[in-house]
Design an enzyme around this catalytic site. Structure first.
Site, PDB file in Angstrom:
ATOM      1  N   ARG A  92       0.834  -1.204   0.000  1.00 32.22           N
ATOM      2  CA  ARG A  92       0.000   0.000   0.000  1.00 32.22           C
ATOM      3  C   ARG A  92       0.871   1.256   0.000  1.00 32.22           C
ATOM      4  NH1 ARG A  92      -2.780  -3.421   3.659  1.00 32.22           N
ATOM      5  NH2 ARG A  92      -4.789  -4.064   2.827  1.00 32.22           N
ATOM      6  N   ASP A 152      -9.636  -4.464   8.549  1.00 26.35           N
ATOM      7  CA  ASP A 152      -8.763  -5.482   9.154  1.00 26.35           C
ATOM      8  C   ASP A 152      -9.404  -6.028  10.438  1.00 26.35           C
ATOM      9  OD1 ASP A 152      -5.974  -4.393   7.636  1.00 26.35           O
ATOM     10  OD2 ASP A 152      -7.509  -2.921   8.142  1.00 26.35           O
ATOM     11  N   ARG A 155     -12.026  -8.436   9.419  1.00 29.25           N
ATOM     12  CA  ARG A 155     -11.411  -9.712   9.007  1.00 29.25           C
ATOM     13  C   ARG A 155     -10.949 -10.496  10.227  1.00 29.25           C
ATOM     14  NH1 ARG A 155      -8.146  -6.675   4.158  1.00 29.25           N
ATOM     15  NH2 ARG A 155      -9.665  -7.116   2.516  1.00 29.25           N
ATOM     16  N   HIS A 179      -3.185   0.595   8.469  1.00 29.25           N
ATOM     17  CA  HIS A 179      -3.926  -0.351   7.635  1.00 29.25           C
ATOM     18  C   HIS A 179      -2.900  -0.886   6.641  1.00 29.25           C
ATOM     19  CE1 HIS A 179      -6.732  -2.169   4.890  1.00 29.25           C
ATOM     20  NE2 HIS A 179      -6.465  -1.301   3.939  1.00 29.25           N
TER      21      HIS A 179
HETATM   22  N1  NAD Z   1      -9.111   1.329   2.887  1.00 30.82           N
HETATM   23  C1  NAD Z   1      -9.374   0.094   2.550  1.00 30.82           C
HETATM   24  O1  NAD Z   1      -9.560  -0.772   3.412  1.00 30.82           O
HETATM   25  C2  NAD Z   1      -9.450  -0.261   1.090  1.00 30.82           C
HETATM   26  C3  NAD Z   1      -9.959  -1.491   0.650  1.00 30.82           C
HETATM   27  C4  NAD Z   1     -10.013  -1.738  -0.714  1.00 30.82           C
HETATM   28  C5  NAD Z   1      -9.527  -0.795  -1.600  1.00 30.82           C
HETATM   29  N2  NAD Z   1      -9.017   0.373  -1.124  1.00 30.82           N
HETATM   30  C6  NAD Z   1      -8.469   1.416  -2.016  1.00 30.82           C
HETATM   31  O2  NAD Z   1      -9.527   2.132  -2.610  1.00 30.82           O
HETATM   32  C7  NAD Z   1      -9.029   2.748  -3.798  1.00 30.82           C
HETATM   33  C8  NAD Z   1      -9.985   2.466  -4.940  1.00 30.82           C
HETATM   34  O3  NAD Z   1      -9.951   1.080  -5.257  1.00 30.82           O
HETATM   35  P1  NAD Z   1     -10.890   0.532  -6.437  1.00 30.82           P
HETATM   36  O4  NAD Z   1     -10.714  -0.937  -6.470  1.00 30.82           O
HETATM   37  O5  NAD Z   1     -12.250   1.132  -6.313  1.00 30.82           O
HETATM   38  O6  NAD Z   1     -10.143   1.189  -7.683  1.00 30.82           O
HETATM   39  P2  NAD Z   1     -10.798   1.498  -9.114  1.00 30.82           P
HETATM   40  O7  NAD Z   1      -9.640   1.675 -10.046  1.00 30.82           O
HETATM   41  O8  NAD Z   1     -11.849   0.503  -9.442  1.00 30.82           O
HETATM   42  O9  NAD Z   1     -11.527   2.907  -8.891  1.00 30.82           O
HETATM   43  C9  NAD Z   1     -10.843   4.096  -8.696  1.00 30.82           C
HETATM   44  C10 NAD Z   1     -11.647   5.184  -9.357  1.00 30.82           C
HETATM   45  O10 NAD Z   1     -10.998   6.434  -9.057  1.00 30.82           O
HETATM   46  C11 NAD Z   1     -11.158   7.250 -10.216  1.00 30.82           C
HETATM   47  N3  NAD Z   1     -10.166   8.313 -10.200  1.00 30.82           N
HETATM   48  C12 NAD Z   1      -8.827   8.185 -10.345  1.00 30.82           C
HETATM   49  N4  NAD Z   1      -8.262   9.402 -10.284  1.00 30.82           N
HETATM   50  C13 NAD Z   1      -9.248  10.300 -10.105  1.00 30.82           C
HETATM   51  C14 NAD Z   1      -9.291  11.711  -9.976  1.00 30.82           C
HETATM   52  N5  NAD Z   1      -8.178  12.450 -10.037  1.00 30.82           N
HETATM   53  N6  NAD Z   1     -10.492  12.279  -9.781  1.00 30.82           N
HETATM   54  C15 NAD Z   1     -11.624  11.564  -9.740  1.00 30.82           C
HETATM   55  N7  NAD Z   1     -11.645  10.223  -9.864  1.00 30.82           N
HETATM   56  C16 NAD Z   1     -10.477   9.607 -10.048  1.00 30.82           C
HETATM   57  C17 NAD Z   1     -10.990   6.292 -11.380  1.00 30.82           C
HETATM   58  O11 NAD Z   1     -11.536   6.809 -12.578  1.00 30.82           O
HETATM   59  C18 NAD Z   1     -11.723   5.056 -10.871  1.00 30.82           C
HETATM   60  O12 NAD Z   1     -13.085   5.022 -11.281  1.00 30.82           O
HETATM   61  C19 NAD Z   1      -7.619   2.193  -4.000  1.00 30.82           C
HETATM   62  O13 NAD Z   1      -6.681   3.127  -3.506  1.00 30.82           O
HETATM   63  C20 NAD Z   1      -7.613   0.938  -3.156  1.00 30.82           C
HETATM   64  O14 NAD Z   1      -6.320   0.548  -2.750  1.00 30.82           O
HETATM   65  C21 NAD Z   1      -8.995   0.665   0.190  1.00 30.82           C
END
Ligand code: NAD
Length: 318
Positions: A92, A152, A155, A179
């Site tokens: 991450r 987490d 989980r 995280h």
């Molecule tokens: N915190 C957590 O526990 C957790 C869990 C799962 C995923 N995540 C994180 O969430 C984030 C999103 O994951 P995802 O699977 O949905 O990714 P994804 O690629 O499916 O979606 C990301 C979206 O962000 C948009 N985007 C990118 N840059 C942008 C900008 N400048 N302005 C507006 N929109 C923008 C993209 O067009 C896309 O639709 C990732 O960073 C991932 O690591 C966090």
């Protein structure tokens, strides 16, 4: 006059896997009257909004649309899930520089149109980006929250529950710190039916030595890698976590949740975002709960904090 917010309006920036799944979870919950989806991929946001709207007659009434940053106006909570997802084998923390640049575009736009709302960050690395959002936004720390280890912790509770054959909701246990790879299981306070795990095992006839507990924690910590290897992304459980945080805010529940917030003067940790059990209500972070941790857990938490501090030091946030 002070800016008001609409109690049941939620804005989502990033309509990808996590943002769209959270929107669906939110619609299913009936908590929100308005859900706006914002994404730089406007067609994606529009497609998700259309699909969600078609579910509304079957689930709950809500106004759902694909909008722009102006539509963050008066949202009680703006959930940021925009950014690059973790790639297979990538930590991450590797994501940090890329997603910080994205936050420098997004956060000022949200704040311009909604200075009174709460920011809830899910984009990874979530602790560092929550801290970045706090600095970039200029909001009080109480109104900038990271989803942190809510996932987490879920989980962890699930895996403990499977070992001992009880409902995960009957397991009380927390993952604290980052995280990510340096997160810390708080075994000293984990309990089922008010009994610490070793006592629960001894009295109820379960075998649970250190190897069993270590295996549960390892599976918790490495779950994201396991899922990403199989399906490329994780989104259902984090959507549930985001919903739980938003519910605590919208319903002013004062719920204790392991989320990421500004930590100061906590076992020698200062000026950093990481997760600890935190009371969440209508104002966001009401307070961080003081825990009585074991020496090993304190050392783990401090190590996690120092990793995050080193990462934050590499960012240009002033
Ligand atoms: N915190 C957590 O526990 C957790 C869990 C799962 C995923 N995540 C994180 O969430 C984030 C999103 O994951 P995802 O699977 O949905 O990714 P994804 O690629 O499916 O979606 C990301 C979206 O962000 C948009 N985007 C990118 N840059 C942008 C900008 N400048 N302005 C507006 N929109 C923008 C993209 O067009 C896309 O639709 C990732 O960073 C991932 O690591 C966090």
């Amino acid at each position: 006059m002070q800016e008001q917010h609409r109690p049941n309006k939620v804005a989502i920036v990033g309509a990808g896997n996590v943002g769209a799944t959270f929107a669906y979870t939110l619609l299913m919950s009936g908590l929100a009257s308005e859900i706006v989806l914002i994404d730089r991929d406007q067609a994606r946001a529009e497609g998700e909004a259309m699909d969600l709207n078609h579910a509304a007659p079957l689930l709950h009434a809500a106004r759902i649309w694909a909008g722009s940053y102006e539509d963050c106006h008066q949202a009680a909570v703006t959930v940021i899930t925009a950014g690059s997802a973790q790639r297979p084998g990538e930590t991450r923390l590797d994501l940090v520089q890329r997603n910080t640049q994205i936050f420098k575009q997004i956060v000022p736009e949200v704040i311009k149109h909604n200075p009174a709302g709460i920011l809830l960050v899910a984009t990874n690395p979530v602790d560092v980006l929550s801290y970045a959002a706090y600095k970039i936004s200029g909001l009080p720390a109480s109104r900038v929250i990271g989803s942190g280890t809510i996932l987490d912790t879920a989980r962890f509770r699930y895996l403990i529950s499977q070992r001992f054959g009880v409902d995960p909701r009957s397991v009380h246990a927390y993952i604290i710190g980052e995280h990510g790879d340096s997160e810390v299981p708080v075994w000293s306070l984990a309990n089922i039916a008010g009994m610490r795990i070793p006592d629960f095992c001894a009295i109820n006839g379960y075998h649970c030595d250190e190897n069993v507990l270590n295996a549960i924690f390892t599976s918790t910590r490495d779950a994201a890698y396991q899922i990403i290897d199989r399906k490329g992304a994780t989104y259902y459980a984090i959507a549930g976590g985001l919903l739980r945080i938003v519910e605590a805010i919208l319903r002013d529940q004062a719920t204790v949740l392991s989320v990421s917030s500004l930590i100061d003067d906590y076992y020698g940790i200062h000026d950093i975002y990481l997760s600890l059990p935190t009371v969440i209500d209508v104002g966001g972070v009401e307070r961080v709960v003081r825990l009585g941790l074991s020496p090993q857990e304190i050392a783990g938490l401090q190590e996690s904090a120092s990793i995050l501090t080193a990462t934050i030091a590499q960012l240009d946030l002033e």
